[in-house]
Design a protein around this motif. Sequence first.
Motif, PDB file in Angstrom:
ATOM      1  N   ALA A 282      -8.134  -1.425  -1.928  1.00 57.72           N
ATOM      2  CA  ALA A 282      -8.495  -1.258  -3.513  1.00 57.72           C
ATOM      3  C   ALA A 282      -9.911  -1.512  -3.652  1.00 57.72           C
ATOM      4  CB  ALA A 282      -7.515  -2.542  -4.024  1.00 57.72           C
ATOM      5  N   PHE A 283     -10.539  -1.107  -4.311  1.00 63.49           N
ATOM      6  CA  PHE A 283     -11.883  -1.200  -4.586  1.00 63.49           C
ATOM      7  C   PHE A 283     -12.252  -0.817  -6.151  1.00 63.49           C
ATOM      8  CE2 PHE A 283     -11.010   3.039  -3.213  1.00 63.49           C
ATOM      9  CZ  PHE A 283     -11.800   3.859  -4.120  1.00 63.49           C
ATOM     10  N   ARG A 284     -13.319  -1.225  -6.584  1.00 63.16           N
ATOM     11  CA  ARG A 284     -13.794  -0.509  -7.824  1.00 63.16           C
ATOM     12  C   ARG A 284     -14.249   0.762  -8.037  1.00 63.16           C
ATOM     13  NH1 ARG A 284     -17.927  -5.674  -9.168  1.00 63.16           N
ATOM     14  NH2 ARG A 284     -16.872  -6.645 -10.735  1.00 63.16           N
ATOM     15  N   TYR A 285     -13.445   1.819  -8.496  1.00 62.46           N
ATOM     16  CA  TYR A 285     -12.178   1.371  -9.152  1.00 62.46           C
ATOM     17  C   TYR A 285     -11.161   2.577  -8.568  1.00 62.46           C
ATOM     18  CZ  TYR A 285     -14.900  -1.414 -12.250  1.00 62.46           C
ATOM     19  OH  TYR A 285     -15.780  -2.612 -12.569  1.00 62.46           O
ATOM     20  N   GLY A 286     -10.634   2.088  -7.642  1.00 62.36           N
ATOM     21  CA  GLY A 286      -9.708   3.259  -7.229  1.00 62.36           C
ATOM     22  C   GLY A 286      -8.884   2.589  -6.043  1.00 62.36           C
ATOM     23  N   PHE A 287      -7.963   3.341  -5.500  1.00 62.15           N
ATOM     24  CA  PHE A 287      -7.177   2.767  -4.286  1.00 62.15           C
ATOM     25  C   PHE A 287      -7.367   4.188  -3.291  1.00 62.15           C
ATOM     26  CE2 PHE A 287      -5.025   0.998  -7.760  1.00 62.15           C
ATOM     27  CZ  PHE A 287      -4.862  -0.097  -7.477  1.00 62.15           C
ATOM     28  N   LYS A 288      -7.376   3.826  -2.126  1.00 58.45           N
ATOM     29  CA  LYS A 288      -7.560   4.746  -0.909  1.00 58.45           C
ATOM     30  C   LYS A 288      -6.475   4.467   0.005  1.00 58.45           C
ATOM     31  CE  LYS A 288     -11.142   4.565   1.836  1.00 58.45           C
ATOM     32  NZ  LYS A 288     -12.572   4.444   2.067  1.00 58.45           N
ATOM     33  N   PRO A 289      -5.437   5.449   0.886  1.00 54.86           N
ATOM     34  CA  PRO A 289      -5.693   6.619   0.141  1.00 54.86           C
ATOM     35  C   PRO A 289      -5.196   7.018  -1.124  1.00 54.86           C
ATOM     36  CG  PRO A 289      -3.854   6.098   1.727  1.00 54.86           C
ATOM     37  CD  PRO A 289      -4.537   5.091   1.615  1.00 54.86           C
ATOM     38  N   ASP A 290      -5.508   8.102  -1.740  1.00 61.25           N
ATOM     39  CA  ASP A 290      -4.993   8.676  -3.007  1.00 61.25           C
ATOM     40  C   ASP A 290      -4.878  10.115  -3.085  1.00 61.25           C
ATOM     41  OD1 ASP A 290      -4.129   8.701  -5.659  1.00 61.25           O
ATOM     42  OD2 ASP A 290      -6.362   8.626  -6.483  1.00 61.25           O
ATOM     43  N   PRO A 291      -3.640  10.562  -2.955  1.00 61.67           N
ATOM     44  CA  PRO A 291      -2.244   9.886  -3.172  1.00 61.67           C
ATOM     45  C   PRO A 291      -1.966   9.274  -1.710  1.00 61.67           C
ATOM     46  CG  PRO A 291      -1.840  12.341  -2.912  1.00 61.67           C
ATOM     47  CD  PRO A 291      -3.506  11.999  -2.982  1.00 61.67           C
ATOM     48  N   ILE A 292      -1.121   8.139  -2.190  1.00 65.04           N
ATOM     49  CA  ILE A 292      -0.209   7.860  -1.002  1.00 65.04           C
ATOM     50  C   ILE A 292       0.889   8.699  -0.914  1.00 65.04           C
ATOM     51  CG2 ILE A 292       0.968   5.862  -0.054  1.00 65.04           C
ATOM     52  CD1 ILE A 292      -1.009   4.094  -1.491  1.00 65.04           C
ATOM     53  N   VAL A 293       1.465   9.184   0.078  1.00 66.15           N
ATOM     54  CA  VAL A 293       2.441  10.107   0.381  1.00 66.15           C
ATOM     55  C   VAL A 293       3.650   9.748   1.317  1.00 66.15           C
ATOM     56  CG1 VAL A 293       3.305  12.595   0.424  1.00 66.15           C
ATOM     57  CG2 VAL A 293       0.907  12.264  -0.207  1.00 66.15           C
ATOM     58  N   ILE A 294       4.761   9.321   0.735  1.00 62.67           N
ATOM     59  CA  ILE A 294       5.962   8.882   1.686  1.00 62.67           C
ATOM     60  C   ILE A 294       7.015   9.871   1.397  1.00 62.67           C
ATOM     61  CG2 ILE A 294       4.893   6.488   1.748  1.00 62.67           C
ATOM     62  CD1 ILE A 294       6.610   5.717  -0.579  1.00 62.67           C
ATOM     63  N   LYS A 295       8.048   9.607   2.302  1.00 63.08           N
ATOM     64  CA  LYS A 295       9.181  10.327   2.410  1.00 63.08           C
ATOM     65  C   LYS A 295      10.416   9.668   1.756  1.00 63.08           C
ATOM     66  CE  LYS A 295      10.392  13.021   6.132  1.00 63.08           C
ATOM     67  NZ  LYS A 295      10.849  13.096   7.533  1.00 63.08           N
ATOM     68  N   PHE A 296      11.298  10.235   0.872  1.00 58.64           N
ATOM     69  CA  PHE A 296      12.315   9.782   0.305  1.00 58.64           C
ATOM     70  C   PHE A 296      13.223   8.951   1.089  1.00 58.64           C
ATOM     71  CE2 PHE A 296      16.515  10.374  -1.816  1.00 58.64           C
ATOM     72  CZ  PHE A 296      16.383   9.470  -2.883  1.00 58.64           C
ATOM     73  N   ASN A 297      13.561   7.660   0.855  1.00 56.09           N
ATOM     74  CA  ASN A 297      14.420   6.863   1.540  1.00 56.09           C
ATOM     75  C   ASN A 297      13.905   5.976   2.668  1.00 56.09           C
ATOM     76  OD1 ASN A 297      16.535   6.170  -0.216  1.00 56.09           O
ATOM     77  ND2 ASN A 297      17.717   7.940   0.608  1.00 56.09           N
ATOM     78  N   GLU A 298      12.402   6.173   2.887  1.00 53.99           N
ATOM     79  CA  GLU A 298      11.751   5.842   3.701  1.00 53.99           C
ATOM     80  C   GLU A 298      11.627   4.302   3.775  1.00 53.99           C
ATOM     81  OE1 GLU A 298       8.811   8.330   6.711  1.00 53.99           O
ATOM     82  OE2 GLU A 298       8.142   7.675   4.859  1.00 53.99           O
ATOM     83  N   LYS A 299      11.308   3.431   4.642  1.00 55.21           N
ATOM     84  CA  LYS A 299      11.006   2.133   4.485  1.00 55.21           C
ATOM     85  C   LYS A 299       9.635   2.063   4.817  1.00 55.21           C
ATOM     86  CE  LYS A 299      14.622  -0.802   6.742  1.00 55.21           C
ATOM     87  NZ  LYS A 299      14.952  -1.483   7.948  1.00 55.21           N
TER      88      LYS A 299
END
Length: 136
Positions: free
Chosen positions: A54-71
């Motif tokens: 997190a940094f001024r002003y955003g988040f990296k990576p963007d987008p964060i991509v994950i799989k449904f039902n994953e931990k």
Amino acid sequence: MKIVIIFLMTFILSQPSFAAMPHRHHQMSQEGPQEDYAFSGELKEGVREITVEAFRYGFKPDPIVIKFNEKVRLLASVTDVTHGLMISEFKINTPLRKGQPKKIEFIADKKGSFIIHCSVYCGTGHSRMHGRLIVK
Ligand code: CUA
């Protein structure tokens, strides 16, 4: 002079950033066709581990991509001042201070595109500091 001002006002009001106010504070789930992103981070013993900054002003990576039902395990840290990582739909709200990385674990049990908000005031750009989480 008057005409110039009217022209400027019309121009300013027609800008997308202006049109987007008041800013969306809630999920954009099921919005539009989903882009074809690769999954973020890597699988470690069944858990998707992703390093997030997190940094001024955003988040990296963007987008964060994950799989449904994953931990998921986010290893989150900041590079400048204190920020907060908040994803309301997953009941996540963690302050992030410099030099104190945090582990944020959750199960991706909802599909869609979600907004990551910064939940700690961090400067003039705080209210527009967003990231995206895509669960597909
Ligand atoms: Cu970053 Cu508020």
